[in-house]
Scaffold this active site. Sequence first.
Site, PDB file in Angstrom:
ATOM      1  N   ASP A 186       3.727 -10.564  81.475  1.00  0.00           N
ATOM      2  CA  ASP A 186       3.896 -12.017  81.470  1.00  0.00           C
ATOM      3  C   ASP A 186       2.990 -12.636  80.409  1.00  0.00           C
ATOM      4  OD1 ASP A 186       4.347 -11.689  84.928  1.00  0.00           O
ATOM      5  OD2 ASP A 186       5.863 -12.406  83.510  1.00  0.00           O
ATOM      6  N   ASP A 195       9.061 -17.726  64.772  1.00  0.00           N
ATOM      7  CA  ASP A 195      10.075 -17.102  63.919  1.00  0.00           C
ATOM      8  C   ASP A 195       9.539 -15.860  63.199  1.00  0.00           C
ATOM      9  OD1 ASP A 195      10.112 -19.985  61.685  1.00  0.00           O
ATOM     10  OD2 ASP A 195       8.788 -18.230  61.608  1.00  0.00           O
ATOM     11  N   HIS A 213      11.259 -12.375  63.782  1.00  0.00           N
ATOM     12  CA  HIS A 213      11.655 -11.715  62.530  1.00  0.00           C
ATOM     13  C   HIS A 213      11.272 -10.244  62.581  1.00  0.00           C
ATOM     14  CE1 HIS A 213      11.938 -11.546  57.941  1.00  0.00           C
ATOM     15  NE2 HIS A 213      11.210 -10.475  58.198  1.00  0.00           N
ATOM     16  N   GLU A 214      10.012  -9.971  62.948  1.00  0.00           N
ATOM     17  CA  GLU A 214       9.544  -8.574  62.934  1.00  0.00           C
ATOM     18  C   GLU A 214      10.210  -7.759  64.034  1.00  0.00           C
ATOM     19  OE1 GLU A 214       7.477  -9.839  59.733  1.00  0.00           O
ATOM     20  OE2 GLU A 214       8.308  -7.937  60.344  1.00  0.00           O
ATOM     21  N   HIS A 261      13.638  -6.602  63.107  1.00  0.00           N
ATOM     22  CA  HIS A 261      13.701  -5.413  62.253  1.00  0.00           C
ATOM     23  C   HIS A 261      13.851  -4.165  63.123  1.00  0.00           C
ATOM     24  CE1 HIS A 261      13.265  -6.922  58.229  1.00  0.00           C
ATOM     25  NE2 HIS A 261      12.113  -7.527  58.473  1.00  0.00           N
ATOM     26  N   TYR A 291      16.366  -0.881  53.519  1.00  0.00           N
ATOM     27  CA  TYR A 291      15.520  -2.003  53.121  1.00  0.00           C
ATOM     28  C   TYR A 291      15.371  -2.118  51.605  1.00  0.00           C
ATOM     29  CZ  TYR A 291      11.931  -5.560  53.983  1.00  0.00           C
ATOM     30  OH  TYR A 291      11.214  -6.721  54.043  1.00  0.00           O
ATOM     31  N   GLU A 343      16.796  -8.493  55.894  1.00  0.00           N
ATOM     32  CA  GLU A 343      15.869  -9.630  55.938  1.00  0.00           C
ATOM     33  C   GLU A 343      16.543 -10.879  56.510  1.00  0.00           C
ATOM     34  OE1 GLU A 343      12.612 -10.661  55.245  1.00  0.00           O
ATOM     35  OE2 GLU A 343      12.382  -8.550  55.768  1.00  0.00           O
ATOM     36  N   ASP A 396      13.010 -19.561  67.386  1.00  0.00           N
ATOM     37  CA  ASP A 396      12.289 -20.824  67.145  1.00  0.00           C
ATOM     38  C   ASP A 396      12.977 -21.959  67.893  1.00  0.00           C
ATOM     39  OD1 ASP A 396      10.772 -21.622  63.888  1.00  0.00           O
ATOM     40  OD2 ASP A 396       9.908 -21.140  65.852  1.00  0.00           O
ATOM     41  N   GLU A 412       7.173 -22.097  58.915  1.00  0.00           N
ATOM     42  CA  GLU A 412       6.612 -23.435  58.713  1.00  0.00           C
ATOM     43  C   GLU A 412       5.285 -23.632  59.436  1.00  0.00           C
ATOM     44  OE1 GLU A 412       9.145 -22.682  60.425  1.00  0.00           O
ATOM     45  OE2 GLU A 412       9.022 -23.640  62.399  1.00  0.00           O
ATOM     46  N   TYR A 421       2.643 -21.128  57.115  1.00  0.00           N
ATOM     47  CA  TYR A 421       2.635 -21.086  55.656  1.00  0.00           C
ATOM     48  C   TYR A 421       1.806 -22.243  55.099  1.00  0.00           C
ATOM     49  CZ  TYR A 421       4.427 -20.588  50.896  1.00  0.00           C
ATOM     50  OH  TYR A 421       4.521 -20.407  49.539  1.00  0.00           O
ATOM     51  N   THR A 422       0.964 -21.966  54.154  1.00  0.00           N
ATOM     52  CA  THR A 422       0.066 -22.956  53.515  1.00  0.00           C
ATOM     53  C   THR A 422      -0.452 -23.956  54.552  1.00  0.00           C
ATOM     54  OG1 THR A 422       1.935 -24.369  52.929  1.00  0.00           O
ATOM     55  CG2 THR A 422       1.195 -22.752  51.277  1.00  0.00           C
ATOM     56  N   ASP A 479       5.903 -27.774  54.438  1.00  0.00           N
ATOM     57  CA  ASP A 479       6.644 -26.775  53.663  1.00  0.00           C
ATOM     58  C   ASP A 479       6.874 -25.534  54.518  1.00  0.00           C
ATOM     59  OD1 ASP A 479       3.984 -25.196  51.701  1.00  0.00           O
ATOM     60  OD2 ASP A 479       4.145 -25.754  53.830  1.00  0.00           O
ATOM     61  N   ASP A 493      10.412  -6.828  44.704  1.00  0.00           N
ATOM     62  CA  ASP A 493      10.660  -7.166  46.121  1.00  0.00           C
ATOM     63  C   ASP A 493      11.754  -6.279  46.710  1.00  0.00           C
ATOM     64  OD1 ASP A 493      10.390  -8.612  48.568  1.00  0.00           O
ATOM     65  OD2 ASP A 493      12.048  -9.938  47.990  1.00  0.00           O
ATOM     66  N   HIS A 512      13.719 -10.480  50.007  1.00  0.00           N
ATOM     67  CA  HIS A 512      13.302 -11.762  50.585  1.00  0.00           C
ATOM     68  C   HIS A 512      13.881 -12.944  49.820  1.00  0.00           C
ATOM     69  CE1 HIS A 512      10.066  -9.093  52.108  1.00  0.00           C
ATOM     70  NE2 HIS A 512      10.190  -9.855  53.167  1.00  0.00           N
TER      71      HIS A 512
HETATM   72  C1  LIG Z   1       4.193  -5.075  54.175  1.00  0.00           C
HETATM   73  C2  LIG Z   1       5.432  -4.721  53.443  1.00  0.00           C
HETATM   74  C3  LIG Z   1       6.436  -5.867  53.477  1.00  0.00           C
HETATM   75  C4  LIG Z   1       6.998  -6.016  54.863  1.00  0.00           C
HETATM   76  C5  LIG Z   1       7.889  -7.214  54.861  1.00  0.00           C
HETATM   77  C6  LIG Z   1       8.007  -7.802  56.276  1.00  0.00           C
HETATM   78  S1  LIG Z   1       9.251  -7.120  57.235  1.00  0.00           S
HETATM   79  C7  LIG Z   1       8.358  -9.231  56.145  1.00  0.00           C
HETATM   80  O1  LIG Z   1       9.450  -9.561  55.722  1.00  0.00           O
HETATM   81  N1  LIG Z   1       7.417 -10.085  56.537  1.00  0.00           N
HETATM   82  C8  LIG Z   1       7.726 -11.463  56.535  1.00  0.00           C
HETATM   83  C9  LIG Z   1       6.652 -12.184  57.313  1.00  0.00           C
HETATM   84  C10 LIG Z   1       7.074 -13.575  57.561  1.00  0.00           C
HETATM   85  C11 LIG Z   1       8.229 -13.825  58.317  1.00  0.00           C
HETATM   86  C12 LIG Z   1       8.634 -15.106  58.551  1.00  0.00           C
HETATM   87  C13 LIG Z   1       7.877 -16.201  58.010  1.00  0.00           C
HETATM   88  C14 LIG Z   1       6.721 -15.941  57.210  1.00  0.00           C
HETATM   89  C15 LIG Z   1       6.341 -14.613  56.962  1.00  0.00           C
HETATM   90  C16 LIG Z   1       7.848 -12.014  55.139  1.00  0.00           C
HETATM   91  O2  LIG Z   1       8.696 -12.843  54.885  1.00  0.00           O
HETATM   92  N2  LIG Z   1       6.943 -11.556  54.244  1.00  0.00           N
HETATM   93  C17 LIG Z   1       6.921 -12.105  52.879  1.00  0.00           C
HETATM   94  C18 LIG Z   1       5.615 -12.811  52.673  1.00  0.00           C
HETATM   95  C19 LIG Z   1       7.042 -10.972  51.867  1.00  0.00           C
HETATM   96  O3  LIG Z   1       6.792  -9.795  52.268  1.00  0.00           O
HETATM   97  O4  LIG Z   1       7.395 -11.280  50.713  1.00  0.00           O
HETATM   98 ZN   LIG Z   2      11.034  -8.739  57.169  1.00  0.00          ZN
END
Ligand SMILES: CCCCC[C@H](S)C(=O)N[C@@H](Cc1ccccc1)C(=O)N[C@@H](C)C(=O)O
Ligand SMILES: [Zn+2]
Length: 324
Positions: free
Chosen positions: A59, A136, A140-141, A144, A155, A164, A175, A190, A193-194, A200, A226, A231
């Site tokens: 939980d 998210d 996301h992870e 995968h 990949y 991706e 989300d 969101e 990030y930054t 953003d 990449d 991505h």
């Molecule tokens: C380490 C090797 C790269 C692994 C990439 C992983 S699956 C991935 O895609 N991570 C996401 C994390 C994420 C997800 C959602 C929102 C923000 C960040 C990702 O997008 N990573 C970017 C920074 C990248 O690897 O370019």
């Molecule tokens: Zn990913």
Amino acid sequence: KASFKYVNYEGPQRDLVFVDTITGKVAARHPQIMYGRSLITQDCNQKTRRCRSVSTSSDTISSGDQAIDDAHNYAIATYDYYLNNHGRDSIDNAGMTLKSRVHYSRNYNNAFWDGSQMTYGDGDGVTFAPLSQDADVVAHELTHGVTERSSGLIYQNESGALNEAWSDIFGAMVDRQEGAAGSDIWLIGEDIYTPGAPGDALRNMADPASMGDYDYYPDRYTGSSDNGGVHWNSGIANLAFQLLVDGGQHPRNKTPEVTVTGIGFDDAAAIFYAANINCLTPSSNFASARYCTALQAKALFDGGQLSSDHQTSIHLAWDAVGVP
Ligand SMILES: CCCCC[C@H](S)C(=O)N[C@@H](Cc1ccccc1)C(=O)N[C@@H](C)C(=O)O
Ligand SMILES: [Zn+2]
């Protein structure tokens, strides 16, 4: 006349069992239905090895460390999303334990799935805040892991961009389940990030080019950075999904102009989930994504009819982003 009821047996197998309400005896059990969340969340303490377990609760937790709590609690939210919306019992559909590691390394600006666990860096505080602090990212992870056990999309290049995109798509769906609304649903990352610049995101599914990603198949990235733009080209499929859900036209006026009739979140997610588990393969490309999503729409919503509104919307969504 005996009557039965389902109870969630708390034993080591955590099987669902039938109990005879008159005798109270277990009348039948369903070993193959391993129900119930199982988690392990670990703190790497800025190292990359020998992380220590901080929780195995099934939980939600409140340890006081937000990175730990969010990794654990958003994994639960994602488990619940897949069970309640797609009938999937964890990553492997057999109740596998959801393993997460946080505070990985130092100033680590990423999160990843390594085939058995989710791992989150703390970010450097400029590009990223601790990455588990956005639902998210966690979804996301975890997705995968689902993809790895379903289509197995490789990949890199086009299959990697689909890999991706599917992770972003179900990231957006979780989300939304956690309260995001309107256009915020389509912003990816969101919350983390930054941290110094509000408003953003790392990616924007509704307008990928606004965050520097690709949004039109003929213009896709074909280089080797990449992993072949996984991505960046993901934006093409991300936008197709958003247009399928909401309807409308490409945000940057491509010709021919295509207008999609939206089919809503639930039906679009069901189709994309089914494509991943029933149709896509490791080397699938964008053309395969069109074929598989249309095929699943036919199977799920059109009783096998040759054409219908869902199939039409899917073809138009892929047309809108220039996929052949
Ligand atoms: C380490 C090797 C790269 C692994 C990439 C992983 S699956 C991935 O895609 N991570 C996401 C994390 C994420 C997800 C959602 C929102 C923000 C960040 C990702 O997008 N990573 C970017 C920074 C990248 O690897 O370019
Ligand atoms: Zn990913």
